[in-house]
Design a protein around this motif. Sequence first.
Motif, PDB file in Angstrom:
ATOM      1  N   GLU A 573       0.627  -0.701  -0.137  1.00  0.00           N
ATOM      2  CA  GLU A 573       0.025   0.363  -0.196  1.00  0.00           C
ATOM      3  C   GLU A 573       0.936   1.095   0.155  1.00  0.00           C
ATOM      4  N   TYR A 574       2.025   1.571   0.393  1.00  0.00           N
ATOM      5  CA  TYR A 574       2.608   2.228   0.443  1.00  0.00           C
ATOM      6  C   TYR A 574       3.847   2.721  -0.024  1.00  0.00           C
ATOM      7  N   ALA A 575       3.796   1.944  -1.303  1.00  0.00           N
ATOM      8  CA  ALA A 575       4.792   1.856  -2.342  1.00  0.00           C
ATOM      9  C   ALA A 575       3.644   2.234  -3.456  1.00  0.00           C
ATOM     10  N   ALA A 576       2.349   2.364  -3.304  1.00  0.00           N
ATOM     11  CA  ALA A 576       1.262   2.698  -3.884  1.00  0.00           C
ATOM     12  C   ALA A 576       1.114   4.379  -4.247  1.00  0.00           C
ATOM     13  N   SER A 577       1.658   4.676  -3.105  1.00  0.00           N
ATOM     14  CA  SER A 577       1.599   5.949  -1.974  1.00  0.00           C
ATOM     15  C   SER A 577       2.459   7.391  -3.357  1.00  0.00           C
ATOM     16  N   ASP A 578       2.406   7.978  -2.265  1.00  0.00           N
ATOM     17  CA  ASP A 578       3.327   9.254  -3.122  1.00  0.00           C
ATOM     18  C   ASP A 578       4.843   9.246  -1.725  1.00  0.00           C
ATOM     19  N   THR A 638       8.156  11.808  -1.657  1.00  0.00           N
ATOM     20  CA  THR A 638       9.559  11.465  -2.505  1.00  0.00           C
ATOM     21  C   THR A 638       9.516  10.312  -3.762  1.00  0.00           C
ATOM     22  N   ALA A 639       7.931  10.359  -3.826  1.00  0.00           N
ATOM     23  CA  ALA A 639       7.199   9.271  -5.562  1.00  0.00           C
ATOM     24  C   ALA A 639       5.840  10.085  -5.629  1.00  0.00           C
ATOM     25  N   GLU A 640       5.730   9.572  -6.822  1.00  0.00           N
ATOM     26  CA  GLU A 640       4.329  10.101  -7.893  1.00  0.00           C
ATOM     27  C   GLU A 640       3.566   8.639  -7.356  1.00  0.00           C
ATOM     28  N   GLY A 641       2.174   9.620  -6.742  1.00  0.00           N
ATOM     29  CA  GLY A 641       1.399   8.268  -6.497  1.00  0.00           C
ATOM     30  C   GLY A 641       0.541   7.284  -7.814  1.00  0.00           C
ATOM     31  N   GLN A 642       0.394   6.506  -7.356  1.00  0.00           N
ATOM     32  CA  GLN A 642      -0.259   5.953  -8.498  1.00  0.00           C
ATOM     33  C   GLN A 642      -2.138   5.865  -8.548  1.00  0.00           C
ATOM     34  N   ASP A 643      -2.332   6.265  -6.920  1.00  0.00           N
ATOM     35  CA  ASP A 643      -3.064   6.477  -6.808  1.00  0.00           C
ATOM     36  C   ASP A 643      -3.375   8.264  -5.981  1.00  0.00           C
ATOM     37  N   PRO A 644      -4.371   9.154  -6.481  1.00  0.00           N
ATOM     38  CA  PRO A 644      -3.728  10.443  -6.101  1.00  0.00           C
ATOM     39  C   PRO A 644      -4.719  10.651  -5.012  1.00  0.00           C
TER      40      PRO A 644
END
Length: 1004
Positions: A573-578, A638-644
């Motif tokens: 779940e964290y990997a799919a977030s920002d 630190t990343a662009e989330g897959q789900d806004p």
Amino acid sequence: MLRPPPQLTVSEWAERHRMLGSRASAEPGPWRTSRTPYLKDVMDALSAVHPARRVVFMKGAQVGAPLAIDTPIPTAEGWAAMGSLIVGDTLFDERGRPCRVTGVSPIIIGRACYRITFDDGESVVCDGEHRWPVWDFTDGEKPAARVLHTREMIKWVRIGRGPRYRYAIDCCAHAELPDQDLLIHPYVLGMWLGDGSSAMNHISVHEEDAEAAEHLQACGVVAQFRLPRWRKGRCANIVIDPTFRLADDGETLASIQHRSQFTTRLRMLDVLDNKHIPAAYLRASREQRLDLIRGMMDSDGTITPDGKRCEFSNADRRLVDGMLELLRSLGYKPTVYFAASRRKVINGQDRSSLGYWRVSWTAYCEEPMFRLSRKVARMRSIARGRPGKSRRRRIVSIEPTNSMPVRCIEVDSPNHLYLCGEGWIPTHNTESGNNWLGYIMHHVPAPALAVQPTVELAKRFSRQRIDPLLEETPALRERVAPARARDSGNTMLSKEFPGGILVLTGANSAVGLRSMTARFLFLDEVDAYPGDVAGEGDPIALAEARARTFGWRRKAFLVSTPTIAGRSRIEREYAASDQRRFFVPCPECGEMQGLRFERLLWEKGAPETARYHCIACDHPMQEHDKTAMLGGGEWRATAEGQDPHTIGFHISALYSPVGWLSWAQIARDWEAAQGKPEDIKTFRNTVLGETWQEQGEAPDWERLVERREDFRMGVVPAGALCLTAGVDVQDDRLECDVWGWAEGFSSWLVDHVVITGSPRDREPWDDLSKLLARDWPRQGGGAMRIARLCVDTGGRDTAAVYGHLRRLRDPRIAPTKGIDGWNRAQPVQGPTPVDALVNGQKLRRGLKLWTVSVSTWKADLYRRLWLGRGDAEEVPPGWVHLPRGIEAEWVKQLVAEQLRTTNDRRGFARQEWAKLRERNEALDCAVLARAALWLLGADRYGERFWQQLRDQIADAPLRPSELPAAGNVAHPPASPQAELATPATPPSAHRPRGWLAPRQGWLR
């Protein structure tokens, strides 16, 4: 004009309304977001006005999750729940000396439980088999020391029908702890806590106690004794580290004096306007704890005129609880009383609820409780007292109570005793989730669903977290009716409030997950959720389906400490977030950076030298820098989330505030974990909040062939302490590998045996029984037999295998069935009765079958195969020794599988073992042999298991003629090789012994 109530965020609501009580908090009082600044953005993302629909929080255990407790256990760092203790934890024995947990049992459910209450008000819940070291006062003149079970004492609490109680337990000696590097001298802090101004550096004292200023100055602070004009009665005043608000001190002009250093340090300890005893002081050394008590007693304590009892009085229950813990840690038996206010009406208002607490205990002048001479003079000598009475707790009642989960532990203290008792629990955990639930009930009423891993944990969460939340927060207490009220809507798993309802359930209950629609979801410890709930799917997906009807207004909060990489839900779940991380400034150069364990450096063997080094300027930051660093920190994606609509937060225990988990303790825990992969895994999961990467890559079989050693197959090496075996059933043969084991799970392949024949026939199983009866010569003399053997019953001939194993009826044989999945807590489960067919007759429940989590043991084997020795002459613990005589084909079979990450049909990542080669019998046999060792108790009993085996070998080496045949297996004649390897010894030099002596007394 009517105005709508202000739209608060969760952190603003907590600042206004949340109260932390001593029942569920190490730092009770009003909620202070400034204490944990990193939680502010996490909580605010849960607010109704925030656009995020899913909030993911991956964290270390020291900064996030609620602790479920049964019995609180005092540790060197504070308190721990009995259910959370692991091997290696440091407790205290009855003498107050540190001892380590050497073994833990599984959680036991369904036992008859009792509540034992002592004369000082303390109580402990235990089962009927718990053993207590007691004094039996049946003969009042000569009490007898006995060790009794709870069930043995329940009928004889009193002596006859009189008022005297029969049993008593000694208070512990003082807890031995090292000196702590404290910001403020404990005596100075104690004086201020007792009767100091909560907002400044002034202390009220009696006008005859001017010497108190001298005692304070001896502690390294500047103290001025004053008799102010505005004083009432005989009250005087002491000012510590005077500031510019006072007159010139004779050396420095008032106009250029700076802020009081004492006030600054009080603020750093977070005790200004929030008086309590910081956790570091509660676990300081004996002298430091005594100095803290003396300071509190000099300012707010007294002693009875006859010198028998010391008393501390205060209206703040937090200070009273702290004083109780200090006294108990020093071996005293304090009693607490509540004294109601004498004045019922004050200024026209009813004040009948006002009052204060009195803590009373017996002390002697040999260990004074004061520094002020007028108070010390009143204390009497121990020669005039009755220390035997004041240092014992009488058992006043033993009453049955509802059955609760119970657990046993084994410690390495000389008497195998450890301390337990009631008290507060650490609360530096996911209070953000509890604040959110309170915010919902008070500010945004709506249906809410809170999910724990199991229904049982949901009940405990309700009792230990939700009930204190409702009782200690006035804004919530008036909205939720008491549970004892009729038709109140307040039950264990349901809390009704105006406009909504909070339902608690477990992720293992499909009915609970689909029982209602909910706008708000609190999914706690999601990594502990089952993979599938009653065949209905993933519990997270089931829960989130309940919130879809609320559209964009729904919100879910997913929290967990991570576990295994590739299987961790919170990691996915964290990997799919920002992927937000908390960045803090360097106090030297101001560089913003996220804290990484690699930058925490210290001298080897000296964890107290731990300093965090800046990534930019390499400046060594110290523990006390944390407060300013956290105050200036901020969350950065630190990343662009897959789900806004999903945001994620990650934080580790490196951010733990001053007074909680220090950098020095983290360094100490890391050093203690070295050489123990299981402890390193726990450290990475719970302290760093990171997933653990299993060593699933298959080792190079050629490297293993090259490292084979020069010891004979068929002969037990001198280092091996016991033998286990694994049998893999094939269509035309039985493959059997015999392994020797030693401490640290070092292993030797002793022999590889192939028994030809169909498993449907009788002959192969008769040969297996002969193998069990065989004596294996041991290098250096003596012989051994296989202590435990696991047989894989899966395959095409399961029914035939069941029947033959039932016919053999050898207690050393454990029929097993391999299952998928990972279960580190209980990798071997059972046994479960199954039907067996013997001689054409079906025996109902005729065989006991064990289930083995093969993935767990394969990962354990590969971890040990990957161990390297470096430049060391000795091999590390856990080394797998292979003999020169084993063939390369067998070695290939040992590493015939590899752990791979694949996606299931829903797109979720999962780990599974895949074959690299067709044949993997050696790997299966090694897994079964390791499971057999687990059944013997090596994992459960730890060092005591191996020590008992060492003692037996040293005391009476085994001889073939002395070994009893197991079950109904005939004893075959010894082989010629065994005769040659076993030196002749007079029969009188050895006494008959089994492979392992009885285990009575392993756990007290």
